[in-house]
Write a protein that holds these residues in place. Sequence first.
Motif, PDB file in Angstrom:
ATOM      1  N   THR A 121     -52.701 -49.658  -6.915  1.00 14.62           N
ATOM      2  CA  THR A 121     -51.695 -49.418  -5.876  1.00 14.62           C
ATOM      3  C   THR A 121     -52.082 -50.110  -4.580  1.00 14.62           C
ATOM      4  N   GLY A 122     -51.149 -50.924  -4.039  1.00 10.28           N
ATOM      5  CA  GLY A 122     -51.428 -51.649  -2.813  1.00 10.28           C
ATOM      6  C   GLY A 122     -50.669 -51.149  -1.604  1.00 10.28           C
ATOM      7  N   ALA A 123     -49.581 -50.416  -1.825  1.00 12.40           N
ATOM      8  CA  ALA A 123     -48.787 -49.867  -0.722  1.00 12.40           C
ATOM      9  C   ALA A 123     -47.884 -48.774  -1.282  1.00 12.40           C
ATOM     10  N   LEU A 124     -47.425 -47.895  -0.384  1.00 13.62           N
ATOM     11  CA  LEU A 124     -46.541 -46.800  -0.757  1.00 13.62           C
ATOM     12  C   LEU A 124     -45.263 -46.863   0.073  1.00 13.62           C
ATOM     13  N   VAL A 125     -44.186 -46.320  -0.493  1.00 12.56           N
ATOM     14  CA  VAL A 125     -42.933 -46.146   0.238  1.00 12.56           C
ATOM     15  C   VAL A 125     -42.561 -44.672   0.144  1.00 12.56           C
ATOM     16  N   VAL A 126     -42.367 -44.038   1.307  1.00  9.76           N
ATOM     17  CA  VAL A 126     -42.029 -42.619   1.342  1.00  9.76           C
ATOM     18  C   VAL A 126     -40.875 -42.410   2.309  1.00  9.76           C
ATOM     19  N   GLY A 127     -40.276 -41.229   2.222  1.00 10.47           N
ATOM     20  CA  GLY A 127     -39.211 -40.863   3.144  1.00 10.47           C
ATOM     21  C   GLY A 127     -39.753 -40.152   4.367  1.00 10.47           C
ATOM     22  N   ARG A 128     -38.909 -40.023   5.349  1.00  9.50           N
ATOM     23  CA  ARG A 128     -39.300 -39.391   6.606  1.00  9.50           C
ATOM     24  C   ARG A 128     -39.642 -37.910   6.410  1.00  9.50           C
ATOM     25  N   ARG A 129     -38.959 -37.226   5.496  1.00  7.71           N
ATOM     26  CA  ARG A 129     -39.241 -35.803   5.272  1.00  7.71           C
ATOM     27  C   ARG A 129     -40.700 -35.592   4.853  1.00  7.71           C
ATOM     28  N   LEU A 130     -41.165 -36.395   3.886  1.00  9.04           N
ATOM     29  CA  LEU A 130     -42.550 -36.246   3.435  1.00  9.04           C
ATOM     30  C   LEU A 130     -43.525 -36.606   4.549  1.00  9.04           C
ATOM     31  N   PHE A 131     -43.231 -37.657   5.283  1.00  8.27           N
ATOM     32  CA  PHE A 131     -44.087 -38.043   6.398  1.00  8.27           C
ATOM     33  C   PHE A 131     -44.222 -36.885   7.393  1.00  8.27           C
ATOM     34  N   ASP A 132     -43.091 -36.243   7.714  1.00 11.22           N
ATOM     35  CA  ASP A 132     -43.125 -35.131   8.661  1.00 11.22           C
ATOM     36  C   ASP A 132     -43.823 -33.907   8.072  1.00 11.22           C
ATOM     37  N   MET A 133     -43.556 -33.619   6.782  1.00 16.29           N
ATOM     38  CA  MET A 133     -44.173 -32.444   6.142  1.00 16.29           C
ATOM     39  C   MET A 133     -45.695 -32.532   6.146  1.00 16.29           C
TER      40      MET A 133
ATOM     41  N   HIS B 293     -34.517 -43.196   9.995  1.00 20.60           N
ATOM     42  CA  HIS B 293     -33.442 -43.673  10.870  1.00 20.60           C
ATOM     43  C   HIS B 293     -33.991 -44.139  12.214  1.00 20.60           C
ATOM     44  N   HIS B 294     -35.128 -43.568  12.616  1.00 24.01           N
ATOM     45  CA  HIS B 294     -35.747 -43.995  13.884  1.00 24.01           C
ATOM     46  C   HIS B 294     -37.244 -43.701  13.834  1.00 24.01           C
ATOM     47  N   VAL B 295     -38.003 -44.485  14.571  1.00 23.20           N
ATOM     48  CA  VAL B 295     -39.460 -44.317  14.624  1.00 23.20           C
ATOM     49  C   VAL B 295     -39.769 -42.989  15.304  1.00 23.20           C
ATOM     50  N   PRO B 296     -40.624 -42.160  14.697  1.00 24.85           N
ATOM     51  CA  PRO B 296     -40.919 -40.865  15.311  1.00 24.85           C
ATOM     52  C   PRO B 296     -41.626 -41.016  16.653  1.00 24.85           C
TER      53      PRO B 296
ATOM     54  N   GLY C  88     -41.210 -39.716  -5.100  1.00 27.11           N
ATOM     55  CA  GLY C  88     -40.130 -39.157  -5.910  1.00 27.11           C
ATOM     56  C   GLY C  88     -39.056 -38.518  -5.056  1.00 27.11           C
ATOM     57  N   GLY C  89     -37.941 -38.136  -5.669  1.00 25.27           N
ATOM     58  CA  GLY C  89     -36.862 -37.490  -4.948  1.00 25.27           C
ATOM     59  C   GLY C  89     -35.849 -38.495  -4.427  1.00 25.27           C
ATOM     60  N   THR C  90     -35.415 -38.312  -3.183  1.00 25.54           N
ATOM     61  CA  THR C  90     -34.358 -39.131  -2.599  1.00 25.54           C
ATOM     62  C   THR C  90     -34.722 -40.609  -2.576  1.00 25.54           C
ATOM     63  N   ILE C  91     -35.959 -40.917  -2.201  1.00 24.21           N
ATOM     64  CA  ILE C  91     -36.380 -42.322  -2.108  1.00 24.21           C
ATOM     65  C   ILE C  91     -36.389 -42.964  -3.496  1.00 24.21           C
ATOM     66  N   ALA C  92     -36.908 -42.257  -4.491  1.00 22.47           N
ATOM     67  CA  ALA C  92     -36.912 -42.791  -5.860  1.00 22.47           C
ATOM     68  C   ALA C  92     -35.491 -43.063  -6.335  1.00 22.47           C
ATOM     69  N   THR C  93     -34.568 -42.160  -6.018  1.00 18.16           N
ATOM     70  CA  THR C  93     -33.175 -42.357  -6.413  1.00 18.16           C
ATOM     71  C   THR C  93     -32.596 -43.606  -5.763  1.00 18.16           C
ATOM     72  N   GLN C  94     -32.872 -43.793  -4.476  1.00 17.98           N
ATOM     73  CA  GLN C  94     -32.371 -44.982  -3.797  1.00 17.98           C
ATOM     74  C   GLN C  94     -32.912 -46.259  -4.422  1.00 17.98           C
ATOM     75  N   VAL C  95     -34.182 -46.241  -4.794  1.00 17.76           N
ATOM     76  CA  VAL C  95     -34.812 -47.435  -5.367  1.00 17.76           C
ATOM     77  C   VAL C  95     -34.245 -47.740  -6.753  1.00 17.76           C
ATOM     78  N   VAL C  96     -34.099 -46.712  -7.589  1.00 15.09           N
ATOM     79  CA  VAL C  96     -33.586 -46.965  -8.938  1.00 15.09           C
ATOM     80  C   VAL C  96     -32.135 -47.432  -8.868  1.00 15.09           C
ATOM     81  N   GLN C  97     -31.341 -46.878  -7.949  1.00  8.05           N
ATOM     82  CA  GLN C  97     -29.936 -47.287  -7.855  1.00  8.05           C
ATOM     83  C   GLN C  97     -29.793 -48.683  -7.273  1.00  8.05           C
ATOM     84  N   ALA C  98     -30.789 -49.132  -6.526  1.00 12.33           N
ATOM     85  CA  ALA C  98     -30.771 -50.502  -6.011  1.00 12.33           C
ATOM     86  C   ALA C  98     -31.281 -51.499  -7.047  1.00 12.33           C
ATOM     87  N   GLY C  99     -31.679 -51.021  -8.218  1.00  8.97           N
ATOM     88  CA  GLY C  99     -32.173 -51.906  -9.268  1.00  8.97           C
ATOM     89  C   GLY C  99     -33.556 -52.462  -8.987  1.00  8.97           C
TER      90      GLY C  99
END
Length: 200
Positions: free
Chosen positions: A64-76, A95-98, A135-146
């Motif tokens: 693994t060289g990098a990760l992509v996560v959503g803002r919810r997980l970052f905040d949690m 949507h905006h830098v914290p 996983g979750g919302t971000i994974a769904t966005q990635v799979v739907q974007a192909g």
Amino acid sequence: MTKVTTGATMSLDGYIADASHGGFEYLFQWYANGDVETPTADPGMTLRTSAASARHLRDLNERTGALVVGRRLFDMTNGWGGRHPMDVPVVVVTHHVPDGWEPENDSFVFVTDGIESAIDRAKALAGDKEVGVNGGTIATQVVQAGLLDEVHVDLVPVLLGDGIPLFADVTIAPLQLDGPISVVEGDGVTHLAYRVRAAA
């Protein structure tokens, strides 16, 4: 070409968290039920798993060289205290830098213009290693974007009854996967990997 994967610990009934974004005392038992230590970038977090799960985690960390996560997980996680336990850069889709954070530093890159941009940025950071997607919302966005190549599941023997699925509201379903291409039996967990089938 950099591979994009998603993965999560999942209950037998398909949830990666309960309905209140908890349930981790059941899902994550396998991180502490063995004798083999796996250190992380967080000095206060050492995993203790079975030998098979420790090898699985070591392989995951090495590729693994990098990760992509959503803002919810970052905040949690409060930004994991400034550095992710895997010790790789994290691209945060938001949507905006914290407040209090720079748009980019050695640990975090905040992307505000969508999932495709986030994956492109993560691929540049990962080099010839994989990009891991939350996983979750971000994974769904990635799979739907192909953009997703593989799905990894750490399957644990618990039924949560309700909660957050690994993929929610997938509009391109049914989407077939090939495999499993890997099966590793740990203690209280089975590590599975599947390849997303290319569109016909």
